[in-house]
Design a protein around this motif. Structure first.
Motif, PDB file in Angstrom:
ATOM      1  N   GLY A  24      29.979  -5.794 -54.129  1.00 28.76           N
ATOM      2  CA  GLY A  24      29.445  -6.029 -55.469  1.00 28.76           C
ATOM      3  C   GLY A  24      29.846  -7.409 -55.958  1.00 28.76           C
ATOM      4  N   ASP A  25      30.285  -7.491 -57.191  1.00 26.55           N
ATOM      5  CA  ASP A  25      30.719  -8.756 -57.788  1.00 26.55           C
ATOM      6  C   ASP A  25      32.230  -8.930 -57.720  1.00 26.55           C
ATOM      7  OD1 ASP A  25      28.119  -9.500 -58.484  1.00 26.55           O
ATOM      8  OD2 ASP A  25      28.218  -8.379 -60.369  1.00 26.55           O
ATOM      9  N   LYS A  26      32.904  -8.159 -56.898  1.00 22.87           N
ATOM     10  CA  LYS A  26      34.376  -8.165 -56.864  1.00 22.87           C
ATOM     11  C   LYS A  26      34.908  -9.220 -55.889  1.00 22.87           C
ATOM     12  CE  LYS A  26      34.069  -3.807 -56.261  1.00 22.87           C
ATOM     13  NZ  LYS A  26      34.337  -2.447 -55.893  1.00 22.87           N
ATOM     14  N   ILE A  27      34.644 -10.476 -56.238  1.00 17.63           N
ATOM     15  CA  ILE A  27      35.127 -11.645 -55.493  1.00 17.63           C
ATOM     16  C   ILE A  27      35.888 -12.496 -56.499  1.00 17.63           C
ATOM     17  CG2 ILE A  27      34.480 -13.683 -54.165  1.00 17.63           C
ATOM     18  CD1 ILE A  27      31.890 -12.135 -53.382  1.00 17.63           C
ATOM     19  N   PHE A  28      37.221 -12.614 -56.303  1.00 21.31           N
ATOM     20  CA  PHE A  28      38.084 -13.205 -57.319  1.00 21.31           C
ATOM     21  C   PHE A  28      38.917 -14.367 -56.785  1.00 21.31           C
ATOM     22  CE2 PHE A  28      37.846  -8.568 -57.994  1.00 21.31           C
ATOM     23  CZ  PHE A  28      37.224  -8.520 -59.235  1.00 21.31           C
ATOM     24  N   PRO A  29      39.115 -15.406 -57.596  1.00 20.85           N
ATOM     25  CA  PRO A  29      40.073 -16.453 -57.227  1.00 20.85           C
ATOM     26  C   PRO A  29      41.493 -16.010 -57.568  1.00 20.85           C
ATOM     27  CG  PRO A  29      39.010 -17.024 -59.288  1.00 20.85           C
ATOM     28  CD  PRO A  29      38.383 -15.730 -58.815  1.00 20.85           C
ATOM     29  N   VAL A  30      42.393 -16.117 -56.647  1.00 19.95           N
ATOM     30  CA  VAL A  30      43.838 -15.908 -56.795  1.00 19.95           C
ATOM     31  C   VAL A  30      44.231 -14.466 -57.111  1.00 19.95           C
ATOM     32  CG1 VAL A  30      45.967 -16.739 -57.868  1.00 19.95           C
ATOM     33  CG2 VAL A  30      44.062 -18.327 -57.533  1.00 19.95           C
ATOM     34  N   SER A  31      43.646 -13.841 -58.128  1.00 24.72           N
ATOM     35  CA  SER A  31      44.057 -12.503 -58.545  1.00 24.72           C
ATOM     36  C   SER A  31      42.868 -11.770 -59.162  1.00 24.72           C
ATOM     37  CB  SER A  31      45.176 -12.609 -59.581  1.00 24.72           C
ATOM     38  OG  SER A  31      45.455 -11.351 -60.151  1.00 24.72           O
ATOM     39  N   THR A  32      42.954 -10.445 -59.196  1.00 18.91           N
ATOM     40  CA  THR A  32      41.894  -9.681 -59.853  1.00 18.91           C
ATOM     41  C   THR A  32      42.025  -9.754 -61.367  1.00 18.91           C
ATOM     42  OG1 THR A  32      43.158  -7.633 -59.815  1.00 18.91           O
ATOM     43  CG2 THR A  32      41.683  -8.051 -57.949  1.00 18.91           C
ATOM     44  N   GLN A  33      43.159 -10.133 -61.897  1.00 22.02           N
ATOM     45  CA  GLN A  33      43.484 -10.243 -63.323  1.00 22.02           C
ATOM     46  C   GLN A  33      43.430  -8.919 -64.060  1.00 22.02           C
ATOM     47  OE1 GLN A  33      40.804 -13.395 -64.644  1.00 22.02           O
ATOM     48  NE2 GLN A  33      42.513 -14.825 -64.564  1.00 22.02           N
TER      49      GLN A  33
END
Length: 131
Positions: A24-33
Motif C-alpha cells: 500500500g502506501d506504507k513506505i516511510f523514511p527513517v521511521s513509521t512515526q
C-alpha cells in the motif's frame, strides 16, 4: 544535493503498482512515526562520502542507503524485498539538484524480532550534482 537521495528511493518504490499492491502506501523514511500494520518499508541514508579529486573539486557523492522490509509473513517479506531490489538496483534518476548515475546492491541480511521478519537491503548510489 544527494542528501535528498530519499526522493529517488521514494519515487522508484511508489512508481510500482505491484509493490503498492503488497505494501500500500506504507513506505516511510527513517521511521513509521506512528503505529502501522504489516507489511511496510523503511529507508534511511547510512552514509554520504563526497567524490573529491586531488584538486579538491567535488564531482558528486557516494551514498549508502538501507532499505528495510518488515512483515509478519516470511515468504511475503522475501517477495517484497525482491521487488524492492528490482526497482532500485542499477536504476538511475534525474532530479532538480542531483542525478543518480548508478545504484548497486552491496549487501543483504535478514533477522527476526518480536514476531517480525526483517529483510535488510543496502545499496550504494553514485550521484552527480545538476548545475
Amino acid at each position: 544535493m544527494s542528501l535528498s537521495i530519499g526522493v529517488h528511493i521514494y519515487e522508484k518504490l511508489t512508481s510500482s503498482a505491484s509493490l503498492k499492491g503488497l505494501v500500500g502506501d506504507k513506505i516511510f523514511p527513517v521511521s513509521t512515526q506512528q503505529a502501522t500494520t504489516f507489511p511496510f518499508i523503511l529507508y534511511k541514508r547510512n552514509s554520504l562520502v563526497p567524490n573529491v579529486t586531488k584538486d579538491r573539486y567535488a564531482t558528486g557523492d557516494n551514498v549508502e542507503v538501507e532499505i528495510v522490509v518488515a512483515d509478519s509473513n516470511y515468504m511475503r517479506s522475501i517477495t517484497i524485498a525482491e521487488k524492492v531490489r528490482s526497482l532500485i538496483d542499477r536504476k538511475s534518476g534525474e532530479y532538480k539538484t542531483f542525478s543518480v548515475v548508478d545504484a548497486v546492491l552491496i549487501s543483504t541480511d535478514e533477522s527476526f524480532a518480536e514476531d517480525t521478519f526483517i529483510q535488510r537491503l543496502t545499496f550504494s548510489f553514485e550521484t552527480e550534482p545538476n548545475i
